[in-house]
Design a protein around this motif. Structure first.
Motif, PDB file in Angstrom:
ATOM      1  N   UNK A  49      -0.908   3.876  83.236  1.00  0.00           N
ATOM      2  CA  UNK A  49      -0.947   5.295  82.874  1.00  0.00           C
ATOM      3  C   UNK A  49      -1.733   6.098  83.904  1.00  0.00           C
ATOM      4  N   UNK A  50      -2.846   5.538  84.362  1.00  0.00           N
ATOM      5  CA  UNK A  50      -3.675   6.203  85.365  1.00  0.00           C
ATOM      6  C   UNK A  50      -2.870   6.467  86.637  1.00  0.00           C
ATOM      7  N   UNK A  51      -2.204   5.439  87.146  1.00  0.00           N
ATOM      8  CA  UNK A  51      -1.423   5.568  88.380  1.00  0.00           C
ATOM      9  C   UNK A  51      -0.307   6.607  88.190  1.00  0.00           C
ATOM     10  N   UNK A  52       0.409   6.530  87.064  1.00  0.00           N
ATOM     11  CA  UNK A  52       1.529   7.439  86.808  1.00  0.00           C
ATOM     12  C   UNK A  52       1.065   8.884  86.657  1.00  0.00           C
ATOM     13  N   UNK A  53       0.033   9.107  85.851  1.00  0.00           N
ATOM     14  CA  UNK A  53      -0.428  10.473  85.609  1.00  0.00           C
ATOM     15  C   UNK A  53      -0.929  11.143  86.889  1.00  0.00           C
ATOM     16  N   UNK A  54      -1.691  10.410  87.703  1.00  0.00           N
ATOM     17  CA  UNK A  54      -2.207  10.998  88.942  1.00  0.00           C
ATOM     18  C   UNK A  54      -1.041  11.348  89.870  1.00  0.00           C
TER      19      UNK A  54
END
Length: 131
Positions: A49-54
């Motif tokens: 989620x972190x990678x995708x959202x950023x």
């Protein structure tokens, strides 16, 4: 109270500065200054989620480092999982719907910004100095 949903907060650092955004017109609570954040999709890990959202919000490719804190949102709807991440040297390219403005700020600069969420203020005052 209904079940809390899970969300991540991305703490992207370059030297002493952290990337924060002014939430855009399509974001929840537009106009607030905050680190990047977003909801976990079904079946997604916090790191994914972190990678995708950023990537979606500011176009940076990041590598999650570690979870450093968690707290509820001020309205209690979400449990926030705070992660540090390595952001490399790429250029910030904001998604205009989600991000009105993006800035690399020192903790002191962030604490002078308005409006900000109470949980974000607590993180910058109490947690970040220990990292």
């Amino acid at each position: 109270m209904r079940d809390q949903r899970e969300a991540i907060v991305a703490v992207l650092r370059r030297g002493e500065r952290v990337l924060v955004i002014k939430r855009g017109p399509q974001a929840a609570r537009p106009g607030y200054w905050a680190p990047l954040s977003g909801k976990l999709e079904p079946g997604e890990t916090q790191e994914e989620a972190l990678v995708r959202e950023v990537r979606e919000e500011v176009g940076l490719d990041v590598s999650p480092l570690r979870k450093v804190w968690e707290c509820p949102t001020d309205d209690g709807h979400f449990r926030l999982h705070w992660w540090t991440a390595e952001s490399g040297t790429g250029e910030v390219v904001p998604d205009p719907g989600e991000v009105a403005e993006a800035r690399w700020v020192t903790p002191g600069e962030f604490l002078a910004m308005e409006p900000v969420f109470d949980g974000d203020r607590e993180f910058f005052e109490r947690v970040l100095p220990e990292l």
